[in-house]
Motif scaffolding. Structure first.
Motif, PDB file in Angstrom:
ATOM      1  N   GLU A 145      22.620  43.117 -17.740  1.00  0.00           N
ATOM      2  CA  GLU A 145      23.963  42.975 -18.324  1.00  0.00           C
ATOM      3  C   GLU A 145      23.921  42.114 -19.592  1.00  0.00           C
ATOM      4  N   LEU A 146      23.194  42.600 -20.558  1.00  0.00           N
ATOM      5  CA  LEU A 146      23.004  41.847 -21.800  1.00  0.00           C
ATOM      6  C   LEU A 146      24.332  41.521 -22.495  1.00  0.00           C
ATOM      7  N   LYS A 147      25.324  42.402 -22.359  1.00  0.00           N
ATOM      8  CA  LYS A 147      26.616  42.178 -23.021  1.00  0.00           C
ATOM      9  C   LYS A 147      27.335  40.943 -22.480  1.00  0.00           C
ATOM     10  N   LYS A 148      26.957  40.506 -21.265  1.00  0.00           N
ATOM     11  CA  LYS A 148      27.607  39.327 -20.669  1.00  0.00           C
ATOM     12  C   LYS A 148      26.660  38.136 -20.569  1.00  0.00           C
ATOM     13  N   ASN A 149      25.455  38.273 -21.106  1.00  0.00           N
ATOM     14  CA  ASN A 149      24.470  37.183 -21.033  1.00  0.00           C
ATOM     15  C   ASN A 149      23.774  37.057 -22.393  1.00  0.00           C
ATOM     16  N   TYR A 150      24.411  36.414 -23.311  1.00  0.00           N
ATOM     17  CA  TYR A 150      23.823  36.271 -24.642  1.00  0.00           C
ATOM     18  C   TYR A 150      24.310  34.986 -25.299  1.00  0.00           C
ATOM     19  N   MET A 151      23.658  34.609 -26.384  1.00  0.00           N
ATOM     20  CA  MET A 151      24.159  33.511 -27.206  1.00  0.00           C
ATOM     21  C   MET A 151      23.867  33.828 -28.669  1.00  0.00           C
ATOM     22  N   ALA A 152      24.731  33.319 -29.546  1.00  0.00           N
ATOM     23  CA  ALA A 152      24.617  33.595 -30.974  1.00  0.00           C
ATOM     24  C   ALA A 152      25.200  32.418 -31.740  1.00  0.00           C
ATOM     25  N   GLY A 153      24.821  32.290 -32.991  1.00  0.00           N
ATOM     26  CA  GLY A 153      25.349  31.201 -33.804  1.00  0.00           C
ATOM     27  C   GLY A 153      24.635  31.091 -35.127  1.00  0.00           C
ATOM     28  N   GLY A 154      24.890  29.988 -35.815  1.00  0.00           N
ATOM     29  CA  GLY A 154      24.273  29.784 -37.109  1.00  0.00           C
ATOM     30  C   GLY A 154      24.414  28.354 -37.567  1.00  0.00           C
ATOM     31  N   GLN A 155      23.706  28.027 -38.635  1.00  0.00           N
ATOM     32  CA  GLN A 155      23.729  26.664 -39.169  1.00  0.00           C
ATOM     33  C   GLN A 155      23.500  26.704 -40.680  1.00  0.00           C
ATOM     34  N   ALA A 156      24.226  25.865 -41.399  1.00  0.00           N
ATOM     35  CA  ALA A 156      24.010  25.673 -42.835  1.00  0.00           C
ATOM     36  C   ALA A 156      23.662  24.210 -43.062  1.00  0.00           C
ATOM     37  N   VAL A 157      22.574  23.953 -43.788  1.00  0.00           N
ATOM     38  CA  VAL A 157      22.138  22.580 -44.075  1.00  0.00           C
ATOM     39  C   VAL A 157      22.124  22.370 -45.588  1.00  0.00           C
TER      40      VAL A 157
END
Length: 411
Positions: free
Chosen positions: A139-151
């Motif tokens: 169930e990849l659609k309910k078990n994921y994480m995402a994001g980003g960072q600017a330095v």
């Protein structure tokens, strides 16, 4: 036309360990364990491409435990570096460190040097199975994480980071008894949301001569509240003396789809300060103290100690809400024959109370003695005998042996 040939490197580390102990599960019920661990790490590549692996296999040869006999993979990814001299792309199982976003994913991560003063990072992928086995999670659609960072780095002394993190994790549903408006009881299947965390974070560091400052704030976007605030300072008064101090505000970071998020859990504030003094290269002293403040209680702790060439000695104290303890720790090691043989020993003693209002104190003694052998630079053998004694474990003895081999080749 001259051909451009990049140097290839191949490195690895293989560690085999064996740990034997006896466990007391309940009163008068014990079990013996002989656990074996095989850890492996291999890296291959050049300045433009790299392939990295890191995993573990473990098993109990005496009493089988749940999860034994599986290969756990922590790292298995391909890194494409210096794409157009600005981009790095990683594909596969990999760790993520991006401000508010921390974890391990089966997915992709891209880093971009947009300008000399601006670095960007984005990531996304599935969570790992609970036992880190080498397969994509269900169930990849309910078990994921995402994001980003600017330095942003306006100059060598300033760094400012802004990050975003979103994590979804499916939790198993359950049946619960409910009552309707006239009191009839019925069973209801409850399916928790897969939405677990969503944070933004802002952090900054600043160096002024021998003093550095760091500040950070995390905001919980689901709970619409400040989750963490931190400020710290570190100052080198001289080449031998360093002071540090910090303030931290914490709100317990719990998944929003966990039952624990329904409880009223309070915030806390922590203030800490310390020093490090090098009397001479072979003799150093350190100390730190902290106070943690809750809504209607507080805890305190402090540590003082000294280090020398062949050992260390420290005293620790804990008091207040988090427990009451006085302890002494000592360690001694002495390298022989240019470090090929190094016997070592550790001793610890503690007097503590299980709760602040308890009338009597408990005591605990633990010790360890070991020997390190390094017949060649690429091979290390460690062995250690551990012992613990208190009112609950009259004589707890354990044995650990580890063999480690590493290599590095360049062509």
């Amino acid at each position: 036309m001259p051909a451009l040939v990049l140097a290839q490197t191949f490195s690895g580390r293989v560690t085999s360990a064996f740990y034997a102990f006896e466990r007391s599960d309940t009163a008068n019920v014990t079990s013996r364990h002989a656990r074996g661990y095989q850890v492996f790490q291999f890296d291959y590549g050049n300045e433009n491409i790299a392939f990295r692996t890191f995993g573990q296999f473990d098993n109990d040869f005496s009493t089988r435990l749940a999860g034994d006999g599986k290969v756990r993979m922590y790292n298995f990814h391909l890194a494409l570096k210096n794409i157009a001299q600005r981009v790095e792309l990683k594909l596969g199982r990999q760790p993520v460190f991006a401000g508010a976003g921390i974890g391990t994913i089966d997915g992709a991560q891209v880093k971009v040097r947009a300008a000399r003063w601006l670095h960007l990072k984005a990531f996304g992928g599935g969570l790992l199975p609970a036992d880190q086995r080498f397969q994509i999670i269900d169930e990849l659609k309910k078990n994921y994480m995402a994001g980003g960072q600017a330095v942003l780095s306006p100059n060598a002394d300033w760094n400012i980071g802004l990050s975003y993190f979103n994590k979804h994790q499916r939790r198993a549903g359950y049946n619960a008894l409910r009552a309707d408006s006239i009191g009839n009881v019925f069973s209801l299947f409850v399916e928790p949301s897969d939405r677990a965390y969503e944070f933004t974070s802002l952090d900054a560091s600043w160096n002024v001569r021998r003093t550095s400052f760091y500040g950070r704030g995390d905001y919980d976007m689901i709970g619409d509240q400040l989750s963490r605030a931190e400020f710290s300072i570190r100052s080198e008064v001289s080449s031998n003396l360093v002071f540090n101090g910090s303030y931290t505000f914490r709100s317990p970071r719990l998944p929003w789809n966990s039952i624990f998020s329904a409880f009223d859990i309070e915030n806390n504030h922590e203030v800490e300060g310390g020093f490090y003094f090098r009397h001479k290269p072979t003799l150093r002293f350190y100390g730190n103290a902290a106070a943690i403040f809750y809504s209607d209680d507080e805890s305190f702790r402090f540590t003082v100690g000294s280090e020398c060439n062949f050992g260390s000695l420290s005293f620790v104290n804990r008091s207040g809400y988090a427990g009451n303890l006085n302890g002494i720790n000592a360690s001694l090691y002495y390298p022989l024959n240019n470090g090929k043989f190094m016997p070592n020993a550790q001793l610890s003693w503690a007097s503590y109370k299980l709760e602040a209002k308890a009338g009597s104190r408990e005591s605990l003694f633990s010790g360890a003695a070991g020997l390190l052998l390094r017949p060649w630079n690429v091979l290390t053998i460690d062995s250690q005998l551990q012992y613990l004694h208190n009112r609950f474990y009259a004589n707890d003895a354990r044995f650990l042996v580890r063999l480690q081999y590493w290599f590095f080749k360049k062509t």
